[in-house]
Enzyme design. Sequence first.
Site, PDB file in Angstrom:
ATOM      1  N   ARG A 147       0.389   7.248   7.511  1.00 20.24           N
ATOM      2  CA  ARG A 147       0.565   7.232   6.052  1.00 20.24           C
ATOM      3  C   ARG A 147       0.181   8.577   5.441  1.00 20.24           C
ATOM      4  O   ARG A 147       0.629   8.920   4.349  1.00 20.24           O
ATOM      5  CB  ARG A 147      -0.314   6.151   5.407  1.00 20.24           C
ATOM      6  CG  ARG A 147       0.132   4.716   5.665  1.00 20.24           C
ATOM      7  CD  ARG A 147      -0.631   3.790   4.719  1.00 20.24           C
ATOM      8  NE  ARG A 147      -0.618   2.401   5.144  1.00 20.24           N
ATOM      9  CZ  ARG A 147       0.324   1.511   4.784  1.00 20.24           C
ATOM     10  NH1 ARG A 147       1.329   1.871   4.029  1.00 20.24           N
ATOM     11  NH2 ARG A 147       0.232   0.261   5.198  1.00 20.24           N
TER      12      ARG A 147
ATOM     13  N   ARG B 286       0.787  -1.196   0.000  1.00 20.59           N
ATOM     14  CA  ARG B 286       0.000   0.000   0.000  1.00 20.59           C
ATOM     15  C   ARG B 286       0.839   1.275   0.000  1.00 20.59           C
ATOM     16  O   ARG B 286       0.358   2.346  -0.337  1.00 20.59           O
ATOM     17  CB  ARG B 286      -0.875  -0.007   1.263  1.00 20.59           C
ATOM     18  CG  ARG B 286      -2.017  -0.981   1.191  1.00 20.59           C
ATOM     19  CD  ARG B 286      -2.764  -1.057   2.506  1.00 20.59           C
ATOM     20  NE  ARG B 286      -2.222  -2.163   3.274  1.00 20.59           N
ATOM     21  CZ  ARG B 286      -2.718  -2.518   4.474  1.00 20.59           C
ATOM     22  NH1 ARG B 286      -3.691  -1.822   5.023  1.00 20.59           N
ATOM     23  NH2 ARG B 286      -2.231  -3.547   5.114  1.00 20.59           N
ATOM     24  N   GLY B 287       2.095   1.121   0.410  1.00 23.43           N
ATOM     25  CA  GLY B 287       2.921   2.294   0.703  1.00 23.43           C
ATOM     26  C   GLY B 287       3.128   3.280  -0.434  1.00 23.43           C
ATOM     27  O   GLY B 287       3.414   4.448  -0.193  1.00 23.43           O
TER      28      GLY B 287
ATOM     29  N   GLU C 143       7.630   2.149  -6.080  1.00 22.91           N
ATOM     30  CA  GLU C 143       7.724   1.652  -4.703  1.00 22.91           C
ATOM     31  C   GLU C 143       8.023   2.817  -3.761  1.00 22.91           C
ATOM     32  O   GLU C 143       8.691   3.783  -4.156  1.00 22.91           O
ATOM     33  CB  GLU C 143       8.856   0.592  -4.669  1.00 22.91           C
ATOM     34  CG  GLU C 143       9.227   0.046  -3.327  1.00 22.91           C
ATOM     35  CD  GLU C 143       8.144  -0.777  -2.665  1.00 22.91           C
ATOM     36  OE1 GLU C 143       7.070  -0.227  -2.411  1.00 22.91           O
ATOM     37  OE2 GLU C 143       8.413  -1.959  -2.369  1.00 22.91           O
ATOM     38  N   ASP C 144       7.540   2.743  -2.547  1.00 24.10           N
ATOM     39  CA  ASP C 144       7.826   3.827  -1.600  1.00 24.10           C
ATOM     40  C   ASP C 144       9.240   3.723  -1.037  1.00 24.10           C
ATOM     41  O   ASP C 144       9.959   4.706  -0.958  1.00 24.10           O
ATOM     42  CB  ASP C 144       6.786   3.859  -0.463  1.00 24.10           C
ATOM     43  CG  ASP C 144       6.625   2.520   0.228  1.00 24.10           C
ATOM     44  OD1 ASP C 144       7.058   1.503  -0.333  1.00 24.10           O
ATOM     45  OD2 ASP C 144       6.070   2.483   1.341  1.00 24.10           O
TER      46      ASP C 144
ATOM     47  N   ASP D 231      14.124  -1.455   1.283  1.00 20.95           N
ATOM     48  CA  ASP D 231      14.761  -1.694   2.571  1.00 20.95           C
ATOM     49  C   ASP D 231      15.711  -2.895   2.390  1.00 20.95           C
ATOM     50  O   ASP D 231      16.843  -2.730   1.932  1.00 20.95           O
ATOM     51  CB  ASP D 231      13.631  -1.961   3.574  1.00 20.95           C
ATOM     52  CG  ASP D 231      14.076  -1.938   5.017  1.00 20.95           C
ATOM     53  OD1 ASP D 231      15.273  -2.123   5.273  1.00 20.95           O
ATOM     54  OD2 ASP D 231      13.233  -1.757   5.900  1.00 20.95           O
TER      55      ASP D 231
ATOM     56  N   PHE E  77      13.856   4.793  11.175  1.00 19.32           N
ATOM     57  CA  PHE E  77      12.464   4.343  11.150  1.00 19.32           C
ATOM     58  C   PHE E  77      11.627   5.499  10.594  1.00 19.32           C
ATOM     59  O   PHE E  77      11.407   6.494  11.282  1.00 19.32           O
ATOM     60  CB  PHE E  77      12.067   4.001  12.585  1.00 19.32           C
ATOM     61  CG  PHE E  77      10.769   3.283  12.734  1.00 19.32           C
ATOM     62  CD1 PHE E  77       9.840   3.214  11.717  1.00 19.32           C
ATOM     63  CD2 PHE E  77      10.476   2.652  13.934  1.00 19.32           C
ATOM     64  CE1 PHE E  77       8.652   2.546  11.864  1.00 19.32           C
ATOM     65  CE2 PHE E  77       9.283   1.984  14.104  1.00 19.32           C
ATOM     66  CZ  PHE E  77       8.370   1.940  13.061  1.00 19.32           C
ATOM     67  N   VAL E  78      11.196   5.377   9.335  1.00 20.32           N
ATOM     68  CA  VAL E  78      10.506   6.506   8.701  1.00 20.32           C
ATOM     69  C   VAL E  78       9.022   6.233   8.489  1.00 20.32           C
ATOM     70  O   VAL E  78       8.601   5.074   8.340  1.00 20.32           O
ATOM     71  CB  VAL E  78      11.167   6.895   7.352  1.00 20.32           C
ATOM     72  CG1 VAL E  78      12.534   7.494   7.574  1.00 20.32           C
ATOM     73  CG2 VAL E  78      11.233   5.709   6.405  1.00 20.32           C
TER      74      VAL E  78
ATOM     75  N   LYS F 187      17.191   2.642   1.458  1.00 18.46           N
ATOM     76  CA  LYS F 187      17.998   2.467   2.675  1.00 18.46           C
ATOM     77  C   LYS F 187      19.062   1.422   2.357  1.00 18.46           C
ATOM     78  O   LYS F 187      18.910   0.242   2.691  1.00 18.46           O
ATOM     79  CB  LYS F 187      17.118   1.878   3.782  1.00 18.46           C
ATOM     80  CG  LYS F 187      16.471   2.846   4.711  1.00 18.46           C
ATOM     81  CD  LYS F 187      15.909   2.025   5.876  1.00 18.46           C
ATOM     82  CE  LYS F 187      14.737   2.682   6.511  1.00 18.46           C
ATOM     83  NZ  LYS F 187      14.136   1.823   7.544  1.00 18.46           N
TER      84      LYS F 187
ATOM     85  N   ASP G 111       3.806   3.699   6.640  1.00 17.86           N
ATOM     86  CA  ASP G 111       3.105   3.584   7.924  1.00 17.86           C
ATOM     87  C   ASP G 111       3.979   3.098   9.063  1.00 17.86           C
ATOM     88  O   ASP G 111       5.036   2.498   8.852  1.00 17.86           O
ATOM     89  CB  ASP G 111       1.943   2.596   7.784  1.00 17.86           C
ATOM     90  CG  ASP G 111       2.447   1.151   7.685  1.00 17.86           C
ATOM     91  OD1 ASP G 111       3.278   0.872   6.797  1.00 17.86           O
ATOM     92  OD2 ASP G 111       2.031   0.310   8.503  1.00 17.86           O
TER      93      ASP G 111
HETATM   94  C1  PRP Z   1       7.084  -2.052   2.983  1.00 16.63           C
HETATM   95  C2  PRP Z   1       7.368  -1.029   1.905  1.00 16.63           C
HETATM   96  C3  PRP Z   1       7.973  -1.836   0.802  1.00 16.63           C
HETATM   97  C4  PRP Z   1       8.671  -2.971   1.531  1.00 16.63           C
HETATM   98  C5  PRP Z   1      10.142  -2.701   1.548  1.00 16.63           C
HETATM   99  O1  PRP Z   1       5.884  -2.641   2.678  1.00 16.63           O
HETATM  100  O2  PRP Z   1       6.193  -0.382   1.488  1.00 16.63           O
HETATM  101  O3  PRP Z   1       6.983  -2.379  -0.049  1.00 16.63           O
HETATM  102  O4  PRP Z   1       8.157  -2.983   2.876  1.00 16.63           O
HETATM  103  O5  PRP Z   1      10.811  -3.668   2.299  1.00 16.63           O
HETATM  104  P1  PRP Z   1      11.884  -4.675   1.725  1.00 16.63           P
HETATM  105  O6  PRP Z   1      12.777  -3.921   0.789  1.00 16.63           O
HETATM  106  O7  PRP Z   1      12.583  -5.101   2.979  1.00 16.63           O
HETATM  107  O8  PRP Z   1      11.175  -5.800   1.063  1.00 16.63           O
HETATM  108  P2  PRP Z   1       4.968  -3.385   3.742  1.00 16.63           P
HETATM  109  O9  PRP Z   1       5.163  -4.868   3.609  1.00 16.63           O
HETATM  110  O10 PRP Z   1       5.190  -2.782   5.110  1.00 16.63           O
HETATM  111  O11 PRP Z   1       3.514  -3.068   3.231  1.00 16.63           O
HETATM  112  P3  PRP Z   1       2.770  -1.682   2.910  1.00 16.63           P
HETATM  113  O12 PRP Z   1       3.356  -1.171   1.611  1.00 16.63           O
HETATM  114  O13 PRP Z   1       1.357  -2.104   2.773  1.00 16.63           O
HETATM  115  O14 PRP Z   1       2.999  -0.726   4.054  1.00 16.63           O
END
Ligand code: PRP
Length: 180
Positions: A166, A44-45, A100-101, A104, A153-154, A132, A160
């Site tokens: 969000r 969703r991000g 993508e947001d 990580d 932690f952002v 990151k 979120d």
């Molecule tokens: C978060 C973020 C990325 C992903 C990045 O999503 O939005 O999609 O984690 O992490 P990674 O590089 O370690 O895979 P999340 O699973 O929290 O879902 P959301 O987008 O619904 O918040």
Amino acid sequence: MSRPYVIDQMISAKSIAARIEALARDIHDAFDGTDKLVVVGLLRGSFVFIADLVRELDLPVEVDFIEASSYGDGMESSREVRILKDLRGTIEGRDVLIVEDIVDTGHTLSHVTDYLRSRHPARLKTIALLDKPARREVDFRADWTGFEIPDAFVVGYGIDFAQRNRNLPYIGQVRFTDDA
Ligand code: PRP
């Protein structure tokens, strides 16, 4: 009980808007002449970022969404990414941009990129607002990145903390106030 925290601004809404304008110019140059660019938001991000990004793109675009979820057991290499919601449209032979947001560990975007590449798009590129690199577990780099950030932690601008924050118009850093 959740821990008390405050949010310190890390990247302002104005800085994000300026960066998106520049990114949109680069994307325009890369996909100039496309008959239709399918812009895929990773739920969703990415919902705020994709909304602002497509409005800066002077190209014929179609917007679609995909949702993935990653489950880890603490062992990084065993992280499993599952597709919870797939695209509505077809991408074979089309130009695709995955939005993508944040990257990580890199597992999510790396997996989704492989998954969509197997459908034989004409061109497939990726963009992440935040990166990151210190957290990376797989060798992955988006084609375009908005901002490289430290291992903080952002929240905000779509991202979120336990489904909250969000809707902040900027990127903020969570600071727990019960820390010593
Ligand atoms: C978060 C973020 C990325 C992903 C990045 O999503 O939005 O999609 O984690 O992490 P990674 O590089 O370690 O895979 P999340 O699973 O929290 O879902 P959301 O987008 O619904 O918040």
